[in-house]
Design a protein around this motif. Structure first.
Motif, PDB file in Angstrom:
ATOM      1  N   LEU A 349       0.833  -1.211   0.000  1.00  0.00           N
ATOM      2  CA  LEU A 349       0.000   0.000   0.000  1.00  0.00           C
ATOM      3  C   LEU A 349       0.868   1.261   0.000  1.00  0.00           C
ATOM      4  CD1 LEU A 349      -2.729  -1.091   2.556  1.00  0.00           C
ATOM      5  CD2 LEU A 349      -3.096  -0.653   0.108  1.00  0.00           C
ATOM      6  N   LYS A 350       1.945   1.234   0.706  1.00  0.00           N
ATOM      7  CA  LYS A 350       2.841   2.386   0.778  1.00  0.00           C
ATOM      8  C   LYS A 350       3.520   2.635  -0.568  1.00  0.00           C
ATOM      9  CE  LYS A 350       6.190   4.469   3.859  1.00  0.00           C
ATOM     10  NZ  LYS A 350       7.122   4.277   4.966  1.00  0.00           N
ATOM     11  N   MET A 351       3.914   1.546  -1.262  1.00  0.00           N
ATOM     12  CA  MET A 351       4.579   1.667  -2.562  1.00  0.00           C
ATOM     13  C   MET A 351       3.638   2.283  -3.601  1.00  0.00           C
ATOM     14  SD  MET A 351       7.742   0.543  -2.455  1.00  0.00           S
ATOM     15  CE  MET A 351       8.149  -0.063  -4.097  1.00  0.00           C
ATOM     16  N   GLU A 352       2.379   1.846  -3.601  1.00  0.00           N
ATOM     17  CA  GLU A 352       1.380   2.387  -4.532  1.00  0.00           C
ATOM     18  C   GLU A 352       1.151   3.877  -4.298  1.00  0.00           C
ATOM     19  OE1 GLU A 352      -2.063   0.000  -4.050  1.00  0.00           O
ATOM     20  OE2 GLU A 352      -1.203  -1.758  -5.058  1.00  0.00           O
ATOM     21  N   GLU A 355       4.030   5.949  -5.824  1.00  0.00           N
ATOM     22  CA  GLU A 355       3.973   6.033  -7.280  1.00  0.00           C
ATOM     23  C   GLU A 355       2.959   7.079  -7.741  1.00  0.00           C
ATOM     24  OE1 GLU A 355       3.241   2.118  -8.687  1.00  0.00           O
ATOM     25  OE2 GLU A 355       5.271   1.392  -8.224  1.00  0.00           O
ATOM     26  N   LYS A 356       1.781   7.107  -7.084  1.00  0.00           N
ATOM     27  CA  LYS A 356       0.734   8.080  -7.412  1.00  0.00           C
ATOM     28  C   LYS A 356       1.248   9.513  -7.212  1.00  0.00           C
ATOM     29  CE  LYS A 356      -3.306   5.219  -6.491  1.00  0.00           C
ATOM     30  NZ  LYS A 356      -4.456   5.010  -5.610  1.00  0.00           N
ATOM     31  N   ARG A 361       3.261  14.855  -9.785  1.00  0.00           N
ATOM     32  CA  ARG A 361       4.312  15.855  -9.894  1.00  0.00           C
ATOM     33  C   ARG A 361       4.724  16.082 -11.352  1.00  0.00           C
ATOM     34  NH1 ARG A 361       8.191  13.970  -4.877  1.00  0.00           N
ATOM     35  NH2 ARG A 361       6.758  14.657  -3.216  1.00  0.00           N
ATOM     36  N   LYS A 362       4.780  14.973 -12.192  1.00  0.00           N
ATOM     37  CA  LYS A 362       5.127  15.069 -13.589  1.00  0.00           C
ATOM     38  C   LYS A 362       4.074  15.856 -14.354  1.00  0.00           C
ATOM     39  CE  LYS A 362       7.834  10.803 -13.804  1.00  0.00           C
ATOM     40  NZ  LYS A 362       7.888   9.436 -14.341  1.00  0.00           N
TER      41      LYS A 362
END
Length: 362
Positions: A349-352, A355-356, A361-362
């Motif tokens: 859950l933390k990794m997802e 990524e979001k 930011r991009k």
């Protein structure tokens, strides 16, 4: 000459008329003449009143107790300084234990020697120098009252003296406030220093009544409290009380003699050998009784004490059963986890989430 002779009888008659004329007394109350006006003071006696001084030397001496020696030795220079102002000499004799005051050629006040005598008397009766030196003033008097001979019993005298002082000196302080005097109780005497009127005052009612001008000439007995004399002394009761028997006119019965007792028991008719045998039997019976008592006391040491009952330990209660399988599962989970580490699901859950945030930011 003739005219002078003729005038002489006329002059003599005039003198006689003048003598016969007496001043008429004014209609004044005696109470007004006797009362001293408020704020009036007698003028001080100065050297101008007696410029030639005294004809002869006067002296007074008094003894003092041993316990006052240290205090008198310390304050004696102050005493001499106070008396030298009035031209009076003072000497302290520590060997004889006495104080002496005497007049000098420069002394002009004839009454100052009496005040000096009162000063040394007060110092001998344990009055402090600061209070005793007030006696040298004209409007101050003193009185040394002997109370030792009022009561013969010493214990009763001590109780009455303590009653005069009161608890923590409260009664003595009240007397000082009532009379405007300094009061000192020491041994068998009471020393009082203050104004002449204060030495006679005993009740505050008198002071309040004296302020009223109308009541000065009247009797104050109706205002003063009247106490009935009661004998409060109780006789001490003895520890052992003897109860008196009822009175009977008949004499008490005569006690039995030894012969009467022997006649009643029958021993009187026994022979000497039989009497001797009875005495020996009685002695043997007493000896056997004493022996048995001694034997019982000795056997007490060999009697074992009573043992306390043994208390059995309580068995562990089997009511609360432990689930072994549940405990094993908990231990396995604890081993797989590190202290403070996240589980596998929490890591995903933390990794997802990270990524979001990067995409936004991009």
């Amino acid at each position: 000459m003739a005219s002078s002779k003729l005038d002489s009888p006329a002059a003599a008659s005039g003198k006689s008329e003048f003598r016969s004329r007496k001043p008429k007394p004014e209609n004044r109350d005696e109470s007004e003449l006797l009362t001293v006006p408020d704020g009036w003071k007698e003028p001080a006696f100065s050297k101008e009143d007696n410029p030639r001084g005294l004809l002869e030397e006067s002296s007074f001496a008094t003894l003092f107790p041993k316990y006052r020696e240290a205090y008198l030795k310390e304050c004696w220079p102050l005493v001499q300084k106070a008396l030298n102002e009035h031209h009076v000499n003072a000497t302290l004799d520590l060997i004889e234990g006495s104080m002496t005051v005497c007049t000098t050629k420069k002394t002009f006040d004839p009454y100052i020697i009496i005040r000096a005598r009162d000063l040394i008397k007060l110092l001998a009766r344990s009055v402090s120098f600061e209070q005793a030196v007030r006696i040298l003033q004209d409007d101050v008097a003193c009185d040394i009252i002997k109370i030792g001979s009022l009561v013969r019993n010493k214990e009763r005298f001590v109780k009455r003296r303590q009653r005069l002082i009161g608890p923590k000196g409260s009664t003595l302080k009240a007397l000082e406030l009532l009379t405007n005097c300094y009061i000192m109780v020491q041994g068998n005497t009471v020393s009082a220093i203050g104004p002449f009127s204060g030495l006679k005052e005993t009740l505050m009612i008198k002071r309040e009544l004296a302020k009223d001008s109308e009541l000065r000439s009247q009797s104050w007995e109706r205002f003063l409290p009247q106490f009935k004399h009661k004998n409060v002394n109780k006789r001490k009761e003895p520890k052992k009380k003897t109860v008196k028997k009822e009175y009977t006119p008949f004499p008490p019965p005569q006690p039995e003699s030894q012969i009467d007792k022997e006649l009643a028991s029958g021993e009187y008719f026994l022979k000497a050998s039989q009497k001797k045998r009875q005495k020996m039997e009685a002695i043997k019976a007493k000896q056997a009784e004493a022996l048995s008592k001694r034997q019982e006391e000795r056997n007490k040491a060999f009697i074992p004490p009573k043992e306390k009952p043994i208390v059995k330990p309580k068995e562990a209660s089997t009511e609360t059963k432990i689930d072994v399988a549940a405990l094993k599962e908990k231990v396995k989970k604890a081993k797989s986890k590190k202290l403070g580490a996240l589980t596998a699901d929490e890591v995903k859950l933390k990794m997802e989430a990270d990524e979001k945030k990067k995409k936004k930011r991009k």
